[in-house]
Design an enzyme around this catalytic site. Structure first.
Site, PDB file in Angstrom:
ATOM      1  CE  LYS A  74      -0.395  -0.016   5.049  1.00  0.00           C
ATOM      2  NZ  LYS A  74      -1.295  -0.113   6.215  1.00  0.00           N
TER       3      LYS A  74
ATOM      4  CE1 TYR B 273       8.906  32.480   0.642  1.00  0.00           C
ATOM      5  CE2 TYR B 273       9.066  30.095   0.818  1.00  0.00           C
ATOM      6  CZ  TYR B 273       8.857  31.239   0.056  1.00  0.00           C
ATOM      7  OH  TYR B 273       8.585  31.122  -1.275  1.00  0.00           O
TER       8      TYR B 273
END
EC number: 5.1.1.1
Length: 368
Positions: free
Chosen positions: A38, A264
């Site tokens: 998965k 940032y």
């Protein structure tokens, strides 16, 4: 092995084979092996992983959702595929692709019977999940009579296996809890067989169950994280080989003076003359913002380079003041030596989250 020239996830199929054979060596010859692929094969490449494991004669695959199983079928996978968390809206597609659902409550059981009736199925294989303590999905032990009554009213499905999921098999401090889960499941299995009248396959062990509870291997075991190189313990990690290496390169080097900021929000400010390197990988690639501001690091020329400032969408900056490197040099985020588990520990998370977060936009290469 060639040096990275861009951001790339290298997947070592030889390591995958080693892990499979090591885990398989813990089992009796009659015990089947289910490989969990998965989440894009735990962040690698589910189709490529499954194709390789088919050559090693794995008995079953498991995915979380139906679309994951369909992708395997489209890639040519013929091995049986268990869908662990199917949604009723996709049952027609599940049947068309010969996928096998886990049915875990009255609603999903009835809805699948309706779907198999509409599709004129007979004895379609299903897997009944029981809850023995994880409290996530599953019927309760006292639902057996209801299941039996429901099954007796239809010929469209047949129970291929019943299973449960261990909650803390990696934690030996929780051994009494796990032992009780195993005991409860064996009782459920006995009552199910007696009530329904036939014996389906039984499975409860995940990777740590395989390694720590041989008495619970039963008819089949399920391994996810172990195949990808992690054993949930320092001892077992030494017996397994991480299959994935996440690498990138240095795009640009900056000389940062005292008081200058990086990235940032000016989250990092230099306390002296420093060098930083900008790398082409960011939170859109799976390196979450929790790794910024010194919590995470990368490896350049064998040395740790701490992440500075906030992680950007497509880039991170690292401190290379004491590292002799240049633009274009290879950078390692994790590999077999500095593992995803090592990176995870810097942000108080787990290897599962690190490897499954690797973005699908990152190029995959395979070593066979």
């Amino acid at each position: 092995m060639p040096k990275a020239q861009e951001t790339v996830l290298e997947i070592d199929l030889k390591a995958l084979k080693h892990n499979f054979q090591y885990l398989k060596s813990k089992l009796q010859p009659s015990t089947k092996f289910l490989a969990v692929v998965k989440a894009f094969g735990y962040g690698s490449d589910a189709c490529k992983i499954a194709k390789y494991l088919e050559t090693l004669h794995v008995d079953y695959f498991a995915v979380a959702y139906i679309n994951e199983g369909i992708a395997l079928r489209k890639a040519g996978i013929k091995t049986p595929i268990l869908v662990l968390h199917p949604q009723a809206v996709n049952f027609k597609a599940l049947i068309e692709n010969c996928l096998e659902p886990s049915l875990y409550n009255a609603k999903i059981l009835k809805e699948f019977i309706t779907a198999t009736s509409i599709e004129n199925q007979k004895n379609y294989p299903v897997h009944i999940k029981f809850n023995t303590g994880l409290n996530r999905l599953g019927f309760w032990h006292n639902d057996i009579n209801f299941i039996n009554k429901t099954l007796s009213l239809t010929k469209t499905i047949t129970v291929k296996s019943i299973f449960s999921h261990l909650a803390a098999s990696e934690d030996l401090n929780e051994k009494p809890f796990t032992t009780n889960q195993i005991k409860d499941f064996k009782t459920i299995a006995k009552n199910f067989e007696k009530t329904v009248g036939y014996k389906p396959m039984l499975h409860i062990c995940n990777t740590s169950g395989i390694l720590n509870y041989p008495e619970a291997h039963l008819d089949m075991v399920r391994s996810g994280i172990g195949l990808y190189g992690f054993g949930n313990s320092e001892i077992e990690n030494k017996n397994l080989k991480p299959i994935a290496s996440l690498k990138t390169i240095i795009s640009q080097i900056h000389l940062i003076e005292k008081g200058e900021s990086v990235g940032y929000n000016r989250a990092y400010k230099s306390d002296g003359l420093q060098k930083t390197a900008t790398l082409p990988i960011g939170h859109a690639d799976g390196i979450g913002r929790q790794y910024g501001n010194g919590k995470g690091y990368v490896i350049i020329k064998g040395q740790k380079a701490p992440i500075v400032g906030n992680v950007c969408m497509d880039m991170i900056m690292v401190n290379i003041t004491d590292i002799d490197c240049k633009e274009g040099d290879e950078v390692i985020l994790f590999d077999a030596n500095t593992t995803a588990e090592d990176l995870a520990e810097t942000a108080n998370t787990i290897s599962y989250e690190v490897i499954t977060a690797v973005s699908q936009r990152i190029k995959r290469t395979f070593i066979e």
